[in-house]
Design an enzyme around this catalytic site. Structure first.
Site, PDB file in Angstrom:
ATOM      1  N   VAL A 129       0.897  -1.159   0.000  1.00 26.85           N
ATOM      2  CA  VAL A 129       0.000   0.000   0.000  1.00 26.85           C
ATOM      3  C   VAL A 129       0.936   1.210   0.000  1.00 26.85           C
ATOM      4  O   VAL A 129       1.638   1.450   0.982  1.00 26.85           O
ATOM      5  CB  VAL A 129      -0.930   0.010   1.233  1.00 26.85           C
ATOM      6  CG1 VAL A 129      -1.682   1.329   1.337  1.00 26.85           C
ATOM      7  CG2 VAL A 129      -1.906  -1.155   1.165  1.00 26.85           C
ATOM      8  N   PRO A 130       1.010   1.932  -1.109  1.00 24.15           N
ATOM      9  CA  PRO A 130       2.012   2.999  -1.265  1.00 24.15           C
ATOM     10  C   PRO A 130       1.667   4.261  -0.466  1.00 24.15           C
ATOM     11  O   PRO A 130       1.258   5.290  -1.017  1.00 24.15           O
ATOM     12  CB  PRO A 130       2.022   3.246  -2.775  1.00 24.15           C
ATOM     13  CG  PRO A 130       0.641   2.869  -3.218  1.00 24.15           C
ATOM     14  CD  PRO A 130       0.216   1.734  -2.325  1.00 24.15           C
ATOM     15  N   CYS A 131       1.850   4.177   0.829  1.00 23.45           N
ATOM     16  CA  CYS A 131       1.494   5.264   1.744  1.00 23.45           C
ATOM     17  C   CYS A 131       2.175   6.578   1.370  1.00 23.45           C
ATOM     18  O   CYS A 131       1.634   7.650   1.664  1.00 23.45           O
ATOM     19  CB  CYS A 131       1.911   4.896   3.164  1.00 23.45           C
ATOM     20  SG  CYS A 131       1.248   3.339   3.757  1.00 23.45           S
ATOM     21  N   HIS A 132       3.315   6.509   0.721  1.00 22.41           N
ATOM     22  CA  HIS A 132       4.041   7.731   0.375  1.00 22.41           C
ATOM     23  C   HIS A 132       3.285   8.587  -0.635  1.00 22.41           C
ATOM     24  O   HIS A 132       3.611   9.748  -0.831  1.00 22.41           O
ATOM     25  CB  HIS A 132       5.433   7.377  -0.164  1.00 22.41           C
ATOM     26  CG  HIS A 132       5.421   6.581  -1.434  1.00 22.41           C
ATOM     27  ND1 HIS A 132       5.111   5.235  -1.446  1.00 22.41           N
ATOM     28  CD2 HIS A 132       5.647   6.932  -2.715  1.00 22.41           C
ATOM     29  CE1 HIS A 132       5.170   4.797  -2.694  1.00 22.41           C
ATOM     30  NE2 HIS A 132       5.491   5.810  -3.493  1.00 22.41           N
TER      31      HIS A 132
END
Length: 155
Positions: free
Chosen positions: A124-127
């Protein structure tokens, strides 16, 4: 319940621990050992013993588009993780944008809380989620990594 496997894999940010089920990636961790990730998995999947194995086939093939196993999360957190996983590489949304996407306009802080609890980075690409006020956020104390990842995705 499908089996629960874990192992170390290479990722765009270096080696990570990945926990997976037959349904998909259930957890990721940048920690030196798998213990913190395994503790979280044992809370989400009580009574299921994780087994060390060769994992990450979905990760290697799909990256942040790998299937996710979101069982054990609240409905809100799972919705936030699905929404964030769908943000295209190099693009960003604000926490408020994410909240609106999951049907909770005005719940940007709650979306931020879900992101702070998210044990699935980089699946999950939180960035790709930023603060509306300045376009950044503390992101686990590593804004530098966030900036580098987004710059690399934008190239």
């Amino acid at each position: 319940m499908s089996s629960l496997r874990f192992g170390r894999v290479e990722s765009p940010i270096g080696p990570i621990w990945v926990g997976e089920t037959d349904a998909g990636v259930a957890a990721c961790s940048r920690a030196d050992s798998p213990e913190p990730m395994l503790a979280g998995l044992s809370r989400r999947f009580p009574g299921v013993e994780p087994v060390a194995a060769d994992v990450g086939a979905a990760w290697a093939k799909e990256g942040s588009r790998a299937p996710l196993d979101l069982r054990g999360f609240s409905a809100f957190d799972a919705a936030v993780y699905r929404a964030v996983a769908a943000i295209p590489a190099g693009e960003t949304l604000t926490y408020g944008d994410v909240a609106a996407l999951v049907g909770a306009p005005g719940a940007g802080r709650a979306a931020g809380g879900a992101m702070a609890r998210c044990p699935l980075f980089p699946a999950v690409p939180c960035h790709r989620v930023v603060r509306a006020s300045d376009g950044w956020s503390g992101w686990g104390g590593d804004v530098g990594l966030k900036r580098r990842l987004l710059a690399a995705e934008r190239r």
